[in-house]
Design an enzyme around this catalytic site. Sequence first.
Site, short mmCIF file in Angstrom:
data_model
loop_
_atom_site.label_atom_id
_atom_site.label_comp_id
_atom_site.label_asym_id
_atom_site.label_seq_id
_atom_site.Cartn_x
_atom_site.Cartn_y
_atom_site.Cartn_z
N LYS A 243 3.70 11.75 -10.49
CA LYS A 243 2.94 10.81 -11.33
C LYS A 243 3.79 9.57 -11.60
CE LYS A 243 0.97 13.85 -14.63
NZ LYS A 243 0.47 13.83 -16.03
N LYS B 234 8.20 23.54 -13.15
CA LYS B 234 7.29 22.39 -13.14
C LYS B 234 6.71 22.17 -11.74
CE LYS B 234 5.87 17.85 -14.06
NZ LYS B 234 5.98 16.52 -14.59
N HIS C 101 9.71 11.13 -27.67
CA HIS C 101 8.72 12.04 -27.12
C HIS C 101 9.11 13.52 -27.31
CE1 HIS C 101 5.69 13.61 -24.39
NE2 HIS C 101 6.64 14.22 -23.71
N ASN D 79 0.84 20.79 -20.82
CA ASN D 79 0.47 20.00 -21.98
C ASN D 79 0.77 20.72 -23.30
OD1 ASN D 79 -0.56 17.43 -22.58
ND2 ASN D 79 -2.43 18.38 -23.37
N HIS E 107 1.91 19.10 -26.53
CA HIS E 107 1.73 17.66 -26.32
C HIS E 107 0.52 17.06 -27.01
CE1 HIS E 107 5.00 18.09 -23.53
NE2 HIS E 107 4.94 16.82 -23.16
N GLU F 14 11.35 19.84 -23.37
CA GLU F 14 10.55 20.14 -22.17
C GLU F 14 11.09 21.41 -21.48
OE1 GLU F 14 7.86 18.45 -21.68
OE2 GLU F 14 8.20 16.51 -22.66
N ARG G 164 0.80 -1.23 0.00
CA ARG G 164 0.00 0.00 0.00
C ARG G 164 0.83 1.28 0.00
NH1 ARG G 164 -3.12 -3.16 3.44
NH2 ARG G 164 -4.99 -3.93 2.37
N GLU H 153 -4.23 17.76 -11.29
CA GLU H 153 -4.47 18.04 -12.70
C GLU H 153 -5.87 18.52 -13.02
OE1 GLU H 153 -3.25 14.64 -15.05
OE2 GLU H 153 -1.98 15.97 -16.16
N HIS I 263 1.86 14.16 -28.83
CA HIS I 263 1.42 12.78 -28.57
C HIS I 263 0.88 12.13 -29.83
CE1 HIS I 263 0.85 13.52 -23.99
NE2 HIS I 263 2.00 12.92 -24.23
N ARG J 66 -2.19 22.77 -14.28
CA ARG J 66 -1.25 21.77 -14.76
C ARG J 66 -1.40 21.54 -16.27
NH1 ARG J 66 0.56 16.76 -10.87
NH2 ARG J 66 2.01 15.75 -12.27
N1 LIG Z 1 5.77 10.84 -14.50
C1 LIG Z 1 5.76 11.91 -15.25
O1 LIG Z 1 5.27 12.96 -14.86
C2 LIG Z 1 6.40 11.85 -16.61
C3 LIG Z 1 6.63 13.04 -17.31
C4 LIG Z 1 7.25 12.96 -18.53
C5 LIG Z 1 7.62 11.73 -19.05
N2 LIG Z 1 7.37 10.60 -18.35
C6 LIG Z 1 7.77 9.29 -18.89
O2 LIG Z 1 9.17 9.25 -19.02
C7 LIG Z 1 9.49 8.28 -20.03
C8 LIG Z 1 10.58 8.82 -20.89
O3 LIG Z 1 11.71 9.09 -20.11
P1 LIG Z 1 13.17 9.21 -20.78
O4 LIG Z 1 13.11 10.11 -21.93
O5 LIG Z 1 14.10 9.48 -19.67
O6 LIG Z 1 13.38 7.75 -21.40
P2 LIG Z 1 14.17 6.48 -20.87
O7 LIG Z 1 13.94 6.24 -19.45
O8 LIG Z 1 13.86 5.40 -21.82
O9 LIG Z 1 15.70 6.92 -21.04
C9 LIG Z 1 16.19 7.18 -22.32
C10 LIG Z 1 17.41 6.31 -22.64
O10 LIG Z 1 18.56 6.88 -22.01
C11 LIG Z 1 19.22 5.91 -21.21
N3 LIG Z 1 19.81 6.67 -20.11
C12 LIG Z 1 19.15 7.37 -19.15
N4 LIG Z 1 20.02 8.05 -18.41
C13 LIG Z 1 21.25 7.80 -18.90
C14 LIG Z 1 22.57 8.24 -18.57
N5 LIG Z 1 22.80 9.15 -17.61
N6 LIG Z 1 23.59 7.76 -19.29
C15 LIG Z 1 23.38 6.88 -20.30
N7 LIG Z 1 22.17 6.45 -20.69
C16 LIG Z 1 21.12 6.91 -19.99
C17 LIG Z 1 18.16 4.91 -20.85
O11 LIG Z 1 18.72 3.68 -20.56
C18 LIG Z 1 17.32 4.90 -22.12
O12 LIG Z 1 17.91 4.05 -23.08
C19 LIG Z 1 8.21 7.99 -20.77
O13 LIG Z 1 7.77 6.70 -20.43
C20 LIG Z 1 7.24 9.02 -20.24
O14 LIG Z 1 5.91 8.56 -20.22
C21 LIG Z 1 6.77 10.64 -17.14
ZN LIG Z 2 6.45 15.71 -22.28
#
Ligand SMILES: NC(=O)c1ccc[n+]([C@@H]2O[C@H](COP(=O)([O-])OP(=O)(O)OC[C@H]3O[C@@H](n4cnc5c(N)ncnc54)[C@H](O)[C@@H]3O)[C@@H](O)[C@H]2O)c1
Ligand SMILES: [Zn+2]
Length: 360
Positions: free
Chosen positions: A140, A226, A263, A244, A247, A182, A118, A236, A251, A240
């Site tokens: 999130k 942010k 993305h 978007n 996006h 971003e 939980r 949201e 998206h 917030r």
């Molecule tokens: N929770 C939220 O509010 C929120 C907001 C925006 C995005 N997201 C999510 O985040 C995800 C995308 O995140 P991302 O762009 O970080 O992608 P990711 O986690 O896939 O990382 C991108 C790539 O970089 C590599 N990597 C990360 N840090 C590294 C480092 N320091 N050195 C070498 N390699 C490294 C990872 O292994 C991966 O291959 C999506 O799933 C998206 O939905 C969530």
């Molecule tokens: Zn985004």
Amino acid sequence: VVAVADLPYPITIEPGALDTLPRVLGEITPRNRIVVITDENVGSRYGHRVAGMFDTLPSGQRRVLSVPFDESRKTREMWSMLTDELLSQEYGRDTTLVALGGGVVGDVVGFVAATYMRGIPCVQVPTSLLAMVDASIGGKTGVDTPAGKNLVGAFHPPVAVIIDPALLSTLPKQHVRAGLAEVIKHGVVADAGYFALVSERLRSALVDSPDWEGWTLIIRRSVEIKSGIVSQDERESGLRKVLNFGHTIGHAIEAASEYSVLHGVAVAVGMVIEARIAHRVGLCDASVPDAIERVCAGAGLETRFRGDVDQVLRFTHRDKKARGGHVEYALPVRIGEMAGADRGYGIPVADDIVHEVLTA
Ligand SMILES: NC(=O)c1ccc[n+]([C@@H]2O[C@H](COP(=O)([O-])OP(=O)(O)OC[C@H]3O[C@@H](n4cnc5c(N)ncnc54)[C@H](O)[C@@H]3O)[C@@H](O)[C@H]2O)c1
Ligand SMILES: [Zn+2]
């Protein structure tokens, strides 16, 4: 440690911050067992260093789990695999999870923490630029399903966030650029001065630079923007939505490409298109999309839409922000200010206008 806005958790942003992890854990959850979960890309580079930080703890008290992660594994199966792994090792509520990685790791590990017994504490240690300025902030968490991205999840704010800009030294450049989308967005939606600073820094080749103090400055302001927005609107319901910006189209571009486009890369095009929509409906003048286009290009991001207009338009209707047949957009009135403060920042725009801008 910066006290950012009214966030209830501390955020450390400085080069070398990774080394503060044991101290932060010692202060926040001193008696807990620690499980660091990371992906193999990050684990192969930093796992050893992190494991070394906990050398003095008895082995049952700490563990570094390196798992092959990518967006296609941001699933319920991964969530249950990790949960089962923790259960099989009899980790209890006295466990703190550390999410060490990009947004994928942060989202999945955060969701495991949200639901394990939980809810147990989670420390976010974002390693990609996107995770530093966006995914790790705001609480999130969640996973993707075949029906769409991020459809199953929970709000579970971390107990701390540790951001070490020097970790960007190993991040592939395409992911640095994607994260900058971003950063640029944060300037557009909240702070013209910051937008100008970012465009200035991009001119001096920030993307390739190990100027960690410069990066720290940029990341800090982005995190402030942010977190300032989400702390005013945790669930949201209004403000917030400005996050978007770029996006709705972004998206749709991602989805239409079956997620082969990153993305941030899709969001850059989305911001330019949506700013042009804002201009087209008379909300802002043409200098706004022009400025956004220039900064995105300066970051090495594509700014022209090249896809199938009708397909992308169809995908805008699938976005969870679509309401009653009209697609709502977050649109700027100028750099640093978004339209529709009096009606929740969602501006309904008719498809033919979007179509016109996409084909222009
Ligand atoms: N929770 C939220 O509010 C929120 C907001 C925006 C995005 N997201 C999510 O985040 C995800 C995308 O995140 P991302 O762009 O970080 O992608 P990711 O986690 O896939 O990382 C991108 C790539 O970089 C590599 N990597 C990360 N840090 C590294 C480092 N320091 N050195 C070498 N390699 C490294 C990872 O292994 C991966 O291959 C999506 O799933 C998206 O939905 C969530
Ligand atoms: Zn985004």
